[in-house]
Design a protein around this motif. Structure first.
Motif, PDB file in Angstrom:
ATOM      1  N   GLU A 132       0.835  -1.199   0.000  1.00  0.00           N
ATOM      2  CA  GLU A 132       0.000   0.000   0.000  1.00  0.00           C
ATOM      3  C   GLU A 132       0.879   1.263   0.000  1.00  0.00           C
ATOM      4  OE1 GLU A 132      -2.957  -0.947  -0.482  1.00  0.00           O
ATOM      5  OE2 GLU A 132      -4.149   0.857  -0.219  1.00  0.00           O
ATOM      6  N   VAL A 133       2.007   1.202   0.706  1.00  0.00           N
ATOM      7  CA  VAL A 133       2.921   2.353   0.759  1.00  0.00           C
ATOM      8  C   VAL A 133       3.467   2.656  -0.645  1.00  0.00           C
ATOM      9  CG1 VAL A 133       5.057   3.278   1.766  1.00  0.00           C
ATOM     10  CG2 VAL A 133       3.568   1.812   3.137  1.00  0.00           C
ATOM     11  N   ARG A 134       3.762   1.606  -1.399  1.00  0.00           N
ATOM     12  CA  ARG A 134       4.337   1.802  -2.746  1.00  0.00           C
ATOM     13  C   ARG A 134       3.376   2.514  -3.695  1.00  0.00           C
ATOM     14  NH1 ARG A 134       7.074  -3.126  -1.486  1.00  0.00           N
ATOM     15  NH2 ARG A 134       5.370  -4.435  -2.230  1.00  0.00           N
ATOM     16  N   LYS A 135       2.066   2.363  -3.434  1.00  0.00           N
ATOM     17  CA  LYS A 135       1.080   3.031  -4.301  1.00  0.00           C
ATOM     18  C   LYS A 135       1.230   4.553  -4.275  1.00  0.00           C
ATOM     19  CE  LYS A 135      -2.640  -0.377  -3.886  1.00  0.00           C
ATOM     20  NZ  LYS A 135      -3.925  -0.646  -3.226  1.00  0.00           N
ATOM     21  N   LEU A 136       1.739   5.069  -3.135  1.00  0.00           N
ATOM     22  CA  LEU A 136       1.833   6.525  -2.972  1.00  0.00           C
ATOM     23  C   LEU A 136       2.706   7.161  -4.046  1.00  0.00           C
ATOM     24  CD1 LEU A 136       2.295   6.574   0.894  1.00  0.00           C
ATOM     25  CD2 LEU A 136       0.284   7.402  -0.332  1.00  0.00           C
ATOM     26  N   ALA A 138       2.935   6.618  -7.153  1.00  0.00           N
ATOM     27  CA  ALA A 138       2.241   6.864  -8.427  1.00  0.00           C
ATOM     28  C   ALA A 138       1.399   8.138  -8.389  1.00  0.00           C
ATOM     29  CB  ALA A 138       1.355   5.670  -8.761  1.00  0.00           C
TER      30      ALA A 138
ATOM     31  N   LEU B  70      -1.026   2.120   7.119  1.00  0.00           N
ATOM     32  CA  LEU B  70      -1.788   1.573   5.996  1.00  0.00           C
ATOM     33  C   LEU B  70      -2.123   0.103   6.222  1.00  0.00           C
ATOM     34  CD1 LEU B  70      -0.043   3.381   3.011  1.00  0.00           C
ATOM     35  CD2 LEU B  70      -2.075   4.047   4.311  1.00  0.00           C
ATOM     36  N   LEU B  75      -5.385   2.740   1.768  1.00  0.00           N
ATOM     37  CA  LEU B  75      -5.636   4.023   1.112  1.00  0.00           C
ATOM     38  C   LEU B  75      -6.996   3.997   0.411  1.00  0.00           C
ATOM     39  CD1 LEU B  75      -2.080   4.268  -0.403  1.00  0.00           C
ATOM     40  CD2 LEU B  75      -3.040   5.949   1.190  1.00  0.00           C
ATOM     41  N   ARG B  79      -7.811   7.644  -7.740  1.00  0.00           N
ATOM     42  CA  ARG B  79      -6.727   8.462  -8.251  1.00  0.00           C
ATOM     43  C   ARG B  79      -7.020   9.962  -8.136  1.00  0.00           C
ATOM     44  NH1 ARG B  79      -2.385   7.223 -11.123  1.00  0.00           N
ATOM     45  NH2 ARG B  79      -1.340   9.092 -11.911  1.00  0.00           N
ATOM     46  N   ARG B 104       5.113  12.592   0.056  1.00  0.00           N
ATOM     47  CA  ARG B 104       4.061  11.706  -0.441  1.00  0.00           C
ATOM     48  C   ARG B 104       2.848  11.876   0.455  1.00  0.00           C
ATOM     49  NH1 ARG B 104       8.727   7.473  -0.229  1.00  0.00           N
ATOM     50  NH2 ARG B 104       9.292   9.198   1.139  1.00  0.00           N
TER      51      ARG B 104
END
Lengths: 165, 299
Positions: A132-136, A138, B70, B75, B79, B104
């Motif tokens: 989920e952290v990696r989605k940030l 994008a 998370l 999240l 988008r 971020r």
């Protein structure tokens, strides 16, 4: 009376009515003597001088101003930071808990409804979620996007010195 | 060779540092330790209590912290909502004067009302907060408050204080041990405990007041009305004891105390900025409505 046969049918309507009535009706106290202004501007006409500990009801806010009702029924504006609200002062707070449960079934009832949340209990149960952290990454904003965001709102940057405690 | 590198002095300095931290300077003076030695020891004490993580370590700590938040709730998978918050957050981050932070921003799918930050530029708000605030200036105030926590390294310092198992101090060793085993994910577990502990107990009061002052300044610098954050605090004041606000209230000073501190610091210093400020946007209202329709995640 037939109308009371199913009181739950009336609940949604009652909630709407109460929430409209209760919107931002909060008890507060003036923390220093101030003029009650007719409008939310420094140079607006003063309606009356209020003493430093006047009890007020806050009904609205706009920028740095709170719209208040005095105990003798006068309505006007005072500086927002001159009013201190009582804890849990809003008439909507009890309703918010009812509404919160009906609408979302969150927080305290989370364990029973199977809904995830960010309560202390949810945090204690949490397992790391690196995917989920990696989605940030994008969703990060590019410089051009930030410039357009500011321009669309006519936001202009200005120098503001840091505030001392 | 500097004074503090001499072995004898180092012991004395460490001792003095401990005594200093315990607030016993008077005893040291009585013991005949002069003013200069005290000052040198003071510097050691400061560096001992300061965060000294390398950028790589800070990134690992931040990643582990974000990962726990998370893990509690994911999240919002939208988008449009996420890029909106990244643009607003990105604009506010420009007002900090720090270009070296990898910002971020994320909206967490929880109806609890709260906002969090983590080391290395992570800033989160909950869906519940997004639909509770009334306008863009209020959201800007909250995001700017979290940005200030990152800039001032509040979370990193708090985690060091709560790190009883040495998860942070042994970061390099832990990483090396598990280097072959898919890197940071395994090494992050002791860190995850520290992060859990920190997010459920919160930061020091003083950190919150500092982030409030800076948050107001950053939002005003960006062009927003300076009273966004104070309005949110007023809103919180009316929500004491309400469902969904429990963690926010248990980890922060009372909204009344925060407003009193802001009142002291702001006075009428920012009134001059009010006239040419932005308070809201259509985009904010659309995003807020959209967030209101996102269902809570199931367990």
């Amino acid at each position: 009376m037939r109308i009371f046969q199913n009181p739950f049918r009336l609940l949604p309507a009652a909630l709407i009515v109460v929430s409209c009535l209760a919107q931002a009706q909060s008890a507060g106290t003036l923390i220093r003597a101030a003029e009650l202004k007719a409008e939310p501007f420094a140079d607006a006409a003063a309606l009356v001088n209020l003493p430093g500990d006047a009890a007020l009801t806050v009904v609205d806010s706009k920028g740095g101003w709170s719209k208040v009702k005095t105990q003798d029924g006068k309505t006007g504006w005072v500086r927002l930071l001159n009013v201190r609200l009582a804890a849990g002062a809003s008439d909507t707070s009890a309703l918010a808990s009812i509404g919160g449960v009906i609408r979302t079934g969150t927080t305290k009832s989370a364990a029973t409804t199977g809904v995830k949340g960010l309560s202390k209990e949810d945090l204690a149960r949490a397992k790391p979620n690196p995917a989920e952290v990696r989605k940030l990454d994008a969703w990060r904003a590019k410089d051009g996007e930030i410039n357009r965001f500011a321009a669309a709102r006519k936001l202009t940057a200005r120098d503001v010195p840091e505030l001392k405690p | 060779m500097t004074l503090s590198n001499q072995p004898k002095f180092r012991h004395a300095a460490t001792l003095a540092a401990i005594v200093l931290l315990a607030g016993c300077t008077e005893q040291l003076r009585k013991a005949g330790i002069d003013e200069n030695s005290l000052k040198a020891a003071g510097a050691v004490a400061t560096s001992m209590s300061k965060s000294e993580a390398t950028p790589a370590e800070e990134s690992q700590i931040g990643q582990a912290s974000a990962s726990i938040l998370l893990g509690a709730a994911p999240l919002v998978q939208d988008r449009e909502i996420q890029t909106y918050v990244n643009q607003l957050g990105g604009l506010l981050a420009r007002q900090t004067g720090r270009k070296d932070i990898n910002w971020r921003f994320g909206v967490i799918n929880s109806s609890n009302v709260n906002a969090f930050a983590a080391p290395d530029g992570y800033v989160f708000i909950t869906k519940g907060l997004l639909r509770t605030v009334n306008d863009e200036a209020e959201l800007a105030g909250v995001l700017a408050h979290e940005i200030a926590h990152v800039v001032k390294r509040h979370y990193l310092i708090a985690m060091r204080k709560k790190d009883t198992t040495g998860a942070l101090t042994n970061l390099a060793a832990t990483s090396a041990k598990t280097a072959g085993v898919k890197g940071s994910e395994l090494a992050a577990d002791p860190l995850a405990n520290v992060a859990q502990n920190m997010y459920s107990s919160g930061l020091d009061k003083g950190d919150e007041y500092e982030a409030d002052r800076l948050g107001v300044v950053y939002a005003t610098r960006a062009g927003y009305d300076p009273y966004g954050l104070p309005r949110v605090l007023n809103l919180y004041a009316t929500k004491a004891g309400s469902n969904g606000f429990e963690l926010l209230f248990s980890t922060h000073p009372s909204p009344q105390d925060r407003l009193a501190e802001l009142d002291k610091a702001m006075g009428d210093k920012l009134t001059a900025y009010e006239a040419r400020s932005v308070s809201d946007s259509k985009a904010f209202q659309q995003i807020r409505n959209k967030a209101g329709r996102v269902p809570d995640p199931r367990r």
